[in-house]
Write an enzyme that holds these catalytic residues in place. Structure first.
Site, PDB file in Angstrom:
ATOM      1  N   GLU A  96       0.829  -1.191   0.000  1.00 11.68           N
ATOM      2  CA  GLU A  96       0.000   0.000   0.000  1.00 11.68           C
ATOM      3  C   GLU A  96       0.872   1.252   0.000  1.00 11.68           C
ATOM      4  OE1 GLU A  96      -2.869  -0.391   3.175  1.00 11.68           O
ATOM      5  OE2 GLU A  96      -3.994  -1.881   2.020  1.00 11.68           O
ATOM      6  N   CYS A 109       3.394   8.552   1.091  1.00 15.02           N
ATOM      7  CA  CYS A 109       3.960   7.626   2.072  1.00 15.02           C
ATOM      8  C   CYS A 109       4.251   6.308   1.359  1.00 15.02           C
ATOM      9  CB  CYS A 109       2.942   7.446   3.207  1.00 15.02           C
ATOM     10  SG  CYS A 109       3.535   6.365   4.501  1.00 15.02           S
ATOM     11  N   CYS A 116       6.544  -6.691   7.202  1.00 20.32           N
ATOM     12  CA  CYS A 116       7.684  -6.199   8.001  1.00 20.32           C
ATOM     13  C   CYS A 116       8.149  -7.321   8.915  1.00 20.32           C
ATOM     14  CB  CYS A 116       7.268  -4.982   8.818  1.00 20.32           C
ATOM     15  SG  CYS A 116       8.670  -4.213   9.666  1.00 20.32           S
ATOM     16  N   CYS A 120       6.216  -4.448  15.733  1.00 20.30           N
ATOM     17  CA  CYS A 120       5.829  -3.420  16.689  1.00 20.30           C
ATOM     18  C   CYS A 120       4.382  -3.670  17.104  1.00 20.30           C
ATOM     19  CB  CYS A 120       6.004  -2.034  16.079  1.00 20.30           C
ATOM     20  SG  CYS A 120       7.704  -1.736  15.560  1.00 20.30           S
ATOM     21  N   CYS A 123       1.192  -1.906  15.339  1.00 18.65           N
ATOM     22  CA  CYS A 123       1.254  -1.699  13.892  1.00 18.65           C
ATOM     23  C   CYS A 123       0.572  -2.837  13.124  1.00 18.65           C
ATOM     24  CB  CYS A 123       2.718  -1.579  13.478  1.00 18.65           C
ATOM     25  SG  CYS A 123       2.945  -1.489  11.707  1.00 18.65           S
ATOM     26  N   GLY A 170       6.971  -1.737   6.141  1.00 22.46           N
ATOM     27  CA  GLY A 170       8.358  -2.187   6.173  1.00 22.46           C
ATOM     28  C   GLY A 170       9.295  -1.252   6.915  1.00 22.46           C
ATOM     29  N   GLU A 171      10.462  -1.786   7.239  1.00 19.05           N
ATOM     30  CA  GLU A 171      11.529  -1.002   7.882  1.00 19.05           C
ATOM     31  C   GLU A 171      12.558  -0.677   6.793  1.00 19.05           C
ATOM     32  OE1 GLU A 171      12.799   0.560  10.746  1.00 19.05           O
ATOM     33  OE2 GLU A 171      14.389   0.847   9.273  1.00 19.05           O
ATOM     34  N   SER A 202      12.158   7.127   7.716  1.00 17.92           N
ATOM     35  CA  SER A 202      11.755   6.888   9.094  1.00 17.92           C
ATOM     36  C   SER A 202      12.186   5.484   9.496  1.00 17.92           C
ATOM     37  CB  SER A 202      10.237   7.016   9.195  1.00 17.92           C
ATOM     38  OG  SER A 202       9.805   6.624  10.471  1.00 17.92           O
ATOM     39  N   SER A 224      11.229   6.438  14.891  1.00 18.97           N
ATOM     40  CA  SER A 224       9.972   5.964  15.485  1.00 18.97           C
ATOM     41  C   SER A 224      10.265   5.559  16.914  1.00 18.97           C
ATOM     42  CB  SER A 224       9.461   4.736  14.717  1.00 18.97           C
ATOM     43  OG  SER A 224       9.098   5.085  13.436  1.00 18.97           O
ATOM     44  N   HIS A 226       8.323   6.288  20.189  1.00 17.49           N
ATOM     45  CA  HIS A 226       7.084   5.761  20.804  1.00 17.49           C
ATOM     46  C   HIS A 226       7.157   5.470  22.304  1.00 17.49           C
ATOM     47  CE1 HIS A 226       5.934   5.516  16.666  1.00 17.49           C
ATOM     48  NE2 HIS A 226       6.763   4.536  16.412  1.00 17.49           N
ATOM     49  N   ASN A 303      -4.025   4.853  15.862  1.00 17.49           N
ATOM     50  CA  ASN A 303      -5.185   4.574  15.012  1.00 17.49           C
ATOM     51  C   ASN A 303      -5.588   3.117  15.182  1.00 17.49           C
ATOM     52  OD1 ASN A 303      -5.500   7.110  13.563  1.00 17.49           O
ATOM     53  ND2 ASN A 303      -3.473   6.642  12.746  1.00 17.49           N
ATOM     54  N   CYS A 346      -1.751   6.294   9.766  1.00 21.28           N
ATOM     55  CA  CYS A 346      -0.496   5.729  10.255  1.00 21.28           C
ATOM     56  C   CYS A 346      -0.707   4.420  10.990  1.00 21.28           C
ATOM     57  CB  CYS A 346       0.139   6.702  11.225  1.00 21.28           C
ATOM     58  SG  CYS A 346       1.181   7.851  10.398  1.00 21.28           S
TER      59      CYS A 346
HETATM   60  S1  SF4 Z   1       5.987   0.252  12.845  1.00 24.49           S
HETATM   61 FE1  SF4 Z   1       7.350   0.085  11.070  1.00 24.49          FE
HETATM   62  S2  SF4 Z   1       9.042  -1.209  11.826  1.00 24.49           S
HETATM   63 FE2  SF4 Z   1       7.358  -1.514  13.267  1.00 24.49          FE
HETATM   64  S3  SF4 Z   1       6.244  -3.333  12.488  1.00 24.49           S
HETATM   65 FE3  SF4 Z   1       5.256  -1.496  11.606  1.00 24.49          FE
HETATM   66  S4  SF4 Z   1       6.246  -1.245   9.605  1.00 24.49           S
HETATM   67 FE4  SF4 Z   1       7.579  -2.581  10.842  1.00 24.49          FE
END
Ligand code: SF4
Length: 384
Positions: A96, A109, A116, A120, A123, A170-171, A202, A224, A226, A303, A346
């Site tokens: 996406e 974005c 990923c 996290c 997410c 993804g990272e 990011s 990121s 948090h 969210n 997000c």
């Molecule tokens: S926040 Fe980013 S690094 Fe963490 S699981 Fe989601 S996509 Fe991966």
């Protein structure tokens, strides 16, 4: 456009790599500039339309190369103007990409991986597991497709995509080479010409990759974070167990210190989750943690998505948290939630991941649950 495994895809080649490609063909290096402009500024994928190149070379390119973007399967338009693209990539996967229009800019974005490998806790992408890294063509292809869909890649077309954030699925630092090549294309004058202030990477904190990032790019950096302490961050961002906060912030500071433009600041992303990381003491800890680093802080109200028990923070709490940071002298903004009616906000990006990690089984992933609100939104375009 169909994939042809034997042909080289020029879409994702960085300027250096494209020059080397033409040199190997016995051509002058400046051919690369011409082809980059055709592809990335005019959106041309048919070599025969590249009219400032000799007929012989066009035919040769047609034989051995192609310009192949991934394919848009569907796109949705939110009530607030946000547009989400579902894009097919090989291996029965889909990613996406989200376009967010604002008064003075249009931010895209972009995703860097299919799913990923990190997990996290807040997410949606992480819950789907991981399939593979995206190629550079699949990353820059998201910019190409979006720009094309807005008519940007035509003479005098509107410049809609003015900013890119590598904050999709993804990272990015776990797909280092392809992400760096794509960011180079985004910022190159013969391509999209975005300034270094308008391209942001990011990361959740892959420190060894962050340590070498400055050798390859001077784009903006967002962390990121948090959480203001390791105990809490270990829960929210498991990668923290490997690269704790102090190590991550040291590395990020070195990146910022190495930038030629000292006015630039590190962006700290902080997703506020109700009764998890939203207390006054967390805000206080954050002010202490960041006191020696030039930062701006971006607060993101969590969210909610199916499968998550976390709750969105209340507006009162959100404002209170922000005020503590402002009172301590930090520029602190609240990210307005955009596109939540189409699951484009997000942390909500889900796509379609052929999971190779079995994580999705563990979470008993139900795509309908992750994308529930999409059922209520009529796609503006459906391509099969
Ligand atoms: S926040 Fe980013 S690094 Fe963490 S699981 Fe989601 S996509 Fe991966």
């Amino acid at each position: 456009m169909s994939a042809n495994a034997s042909k080289i895809n020029l879409l994702g080649l960085s300027p250096d790599k494209l020059e080397a490609f033409f040199e190997e063909l016995g051509e002058k290096r400046f051919r690369a500039s011409q082809v980059l402009k055709w592809i990335h500024q005019m959106g041309v994928s048919d070599f025969q339309q590249m009219t400032n190149i000799s007929k012989g070379l066009r035919n040769k390119l047609e034989e051995i190369a192609e310009v192949r973007a991934p394919e848009v399967i569907q796109q949705w338009d939110s009530k607030d103007g946000t547009r989400k693209f579902l894009i097919r990539v090989s291996g029965d996967n889909a990613i996406e990409t989200v376009f967010i229009p604002e008064r003075d800019r249009g931010t895209l974005c972009v995703s860097s991986q299919v799913g990923c490998s990190l997990d996290c806790s807040f997410c949606a992408t992480g819950k789907q597991g991981f399939n593979r890294d995206l190629s550079a063509a699949e990353i820059i292809g998201q910019v190409w497709l979006a720009a094309k869909s807005f008519g940007q890649l035509s003479e005098n077309g509107p410049r809609k995509v003015t900013n890119v954030v590598m904050m999709g699925m993804g990272e990015p630092l776990l797909n280092f080479d392809n992400v760096v090549d794509s960011m180079t294309l985004m910022m190159h004058d013969n391509c999209y010409g975005l300034s270094k202030r308008r391209v942001t990477l990011s990361t959740s904190g892959v420190v060894p990759a962050l340590d070498k990032l400055g050798q390859y790019t001077d784009a903006c950096l967002a962390i990121s974070l948090h959480a203001p302490n390791d105990e809490l961050r270990n829960e929210l961002v498991p990668l923290n167990k490997k690269y704790p906060i102090a190590m991550l912030l040291d590395s990020a500071k070195r990146y910022i210190d190495g930038l030629p433009d000292q006015r630039r600041k590190l962006t700290i992303e902080y997703t506020l989750i109700d009764q998890v990381n939203d207390r006054d003491e967390h805000a206080q800890q954050l002010t202490d943690l960041l006191k020696d680093i030039p930062v701006k802080i971006n607060l993101i109200p969590f969210n909610p998505f199916g499968l998550s028990n976390y709750k969105r923070v209340s507006n009162t709490r959100l404002r209170r948290f922000q005020q503590i940071l402002i009172d301590a002298g930090y520029t602190t903004t609240i990210r307005t939630t955009r596109g939540d009616d189409i699951d484009a906000a997000c942390g909500q990006l889900a796509g379609q991941v052929n999971d190779r990690t079995r994580r999705s089984e563990r979470y008993k992933i139900d795509m309908a649950a992750l994308s529930s609100s999409q059922a209520d939104v009529i796609p503006v375009k459906a391509i099969q």
